[in-house]
Design an enzyme around this catalytic site. Sequence first.
Site, short mmCIF file in Angstrom:
data_model
loop_
_atom_site.label_atom_id
_atom_site.label_comp_id
_atom_site.label_asym_id
_atom_site.label_seq_id
_atom_site.Cartn_x
_atom_site.Cartn_y
_atom_site.Cartn_z
N GLY A 54 41.13 48.50 55.03
CA GLY A 54 41.45 49.92 55.13
C GLY A 54 42.89 50.13 55.49
O GLY A 54 43.59 49.21 55.94
N CYS A 81 40.10 41.91 56.53
CA CYS A 81 41.36 42.61 56.83
C CYS A 81 41.13 43.62 57.96
O CYS A 81 40.94 43.23 59.11
CB CYS A 81 41.92 43.27 55.57
SG CYS A 81 43.68 43.68 55.69
N HIS A 166 42.03 38.82 51.56
CA HIS A 166 41.04 39.51 50.72
C HIS A 166 40.35 38.50 49.79
O HIS A 166 40.89 38.14 48.75
CB HIS A 166 41.71 40.61 49.90
CG HIS A 166 42.11 41.79 50.72
ND1 HIS A 166 41.27 42.84 50.98
CD2 HIS A 166 43.27 42.06 51.37
CE1 HIS A 166 41.88 43.73 51.74
NE2 HIS A 166 43.09 43.28 52.01
N GLU A 168 37.85 39.08 47.93
CA GLU A 168 37.24 39.75 46.78
C GLU A 168 38.15 39.83 45.56
O GLU A 168 37.67 40.11 44.45
CB GLU A 168 36.79 41.18 47.18
CG GLU A 168 37.91 42.16 47.47
CD GLU A 168 38.39 42.14 48.92
OE1 GLU A 168 38.94 43.16 49.38
OE2 GLU A 168 38.20 41.10 49.60
N ASP A 224 26.70 53.10 27.88
CA ASP A 224 26.00 53.59 29.06
C ASP A 224 24.79 54.44 28.69
O ASP A 224 23.67 54.21 29.18
CB ASP A 224 26.95 54.39 29.95
CG ASP A 224 28.16 53.57 30.39
OD1 ASP A 224 28.03 52.34 30.50
OD2 ASP A 224 29.23 54.16 30.59
N LYS A 366 29.95 48.36 34.90
CA LYS A 366 29.92 48.28 33.44
C LYS A 366 29.40 46.92 32.95
O LYS A 366 28.61 46.86 32.01
CB LYS A 366 31.31 48.56 32.87
CG LYS A 366 31.40 48.48 31.36
CD LYS A 366 30.71 49.66 30.68
CE LYS A 366 31.58 50.90 30.77
NZ LYS A 366 31.03 52.02 29.97
#
Length: 518
Positions: A54, A81, A166, A168, A224, A366
């Site tokens: 953040g 973080c 991080h 990710e 979608d 997606k």
Amino acid sequence: MVDTIVVLDYGSQYTQLIARRVRELQVYSEYLPWDVPLERILAVRPKGVILSGGPRSVYEPGAPTLPMGLLETNLPILGICYGMQLLTHALGGVVAQALTREYGHATLQTLRENPLIPVGEHSVWMSHGDRIEQLPTGFIALASSAGSPYAAMAHLERRWFGVQFHPEVHHTPIGREILRRFVVEICGAKQEWTPESIIAEGVRRVREQVGNAPVLSAVSGGVDSSVATALVHRAVGDQLTAVFVDTGMLRKGEREQVETAFRKNLGVRLITVNAVEEFLDRLEGVTDPEGKRKIIGETFIRIFEGQARRLGNPPFLVQGTIYPDVVESSAPDRQKAHKIKSHHNVGGLPEDMTFQLVEPLRYLFKDEVRLVGEALGLPPELVWRQPFPGPGLAVRCLGEITWERLERLREADAIFTGELTAAGLLNQRLMDEPGRIAQAFAVLLPVRSVGVMGDSRTYQEVVALRAVTTEDFMTADWARIPHELLSKIASRIVNEVPGVNRVVYDLTSKPPATIEWE
């Protein structure tokens, strides 16, 4: 219910990416606002909790805090973080402004054997201005970097961990392994989040929601809405009627392609509505993108309501809303997110809408949607169809929308995507790029430029080409298409599309831009 990891959002640009990385491990992950009541977290029976990064400092007045009672749950926790600093601050450690900020690549050195981080020296991605000066009681240091003496920490008995970097992002090569160790080994989550389990859960939820009532499906022809329709058809069969609206803002040949694909492959009753004049009349003179989206969203719903009256007023409407739509539109269940734009099927819906929405893909990314589509047996031309916004070419035809400008854009777009397809580049990786060319399209700009054709001065419109590489559509980079191919495409557009004398190529990533222009 499959095992779940909850990600608490503290305002990081990577929060959605954390959830996606966990799902790539075949474990379901849901992200919630940091100030959500503890009861909401416990309602999904999580196997563990991840605290996101953040932009704030934990020692600032009013900075986001831990949900009250979270530390008493005995759940495993991983702070990333800001999340690591928050754990430290809440448990009596010391967090202060760093002497040297760390942004970008950094070298991480592990200090001991541990259950979270492989031993050794690793390249990681840092993005912080604060650092931990003193660990809380009971914690040990796992790793350090040049700017962070405590770049990773752990309370082994409580199963609480923190990393300053991080894991990710793809810039941290060991990140996937770190998340796997936390999610699978430390939390003990079962890896059961598969396309088959998604379909089974989706079918169960749809049946529970609609019962024996008739259902309409809003079909655009994109992946979608196609997958959503197929999933609901799997659940309710002949209770479903699909409605495809020709808005006049479709791509070249799209109406025919959609009708053929649905009737041939899905076996769903399909009704096509020609509403070209209605949409163009309502959009006349409208140039504001938010205005376009809201007009289109309301017009769509009114048309479906008209179809519903003809079909005996089915109470339910299927839409292909997916996770990025919800995030970018700051939908009611994600109000902590800053609204980027109103998707016509989320933020653009009229308040007096009479339908109850059925959105089986609402919390899928997606790539997950495509995997579900394949598992449902949809053909490649539907599953791997180029993404297309619900408002269609209306949000790629910048400025005023007219039939002439739409035709101009249609032709330019067909040339661009046709050449990329012929070169074998769509949905393929380019050399040294982390993602594949997942989306490519043309945009007609509301500006004119001077040119020369046949020794005569021209003053015509400009086409911008946009092609991006991405895996999740939450972040994206511009595609490094070979210059020779771009030159060929530009030459074809200015020679074959009347009213265009200049072509430009968009070199902007997401963020700071979005993938679409409007």
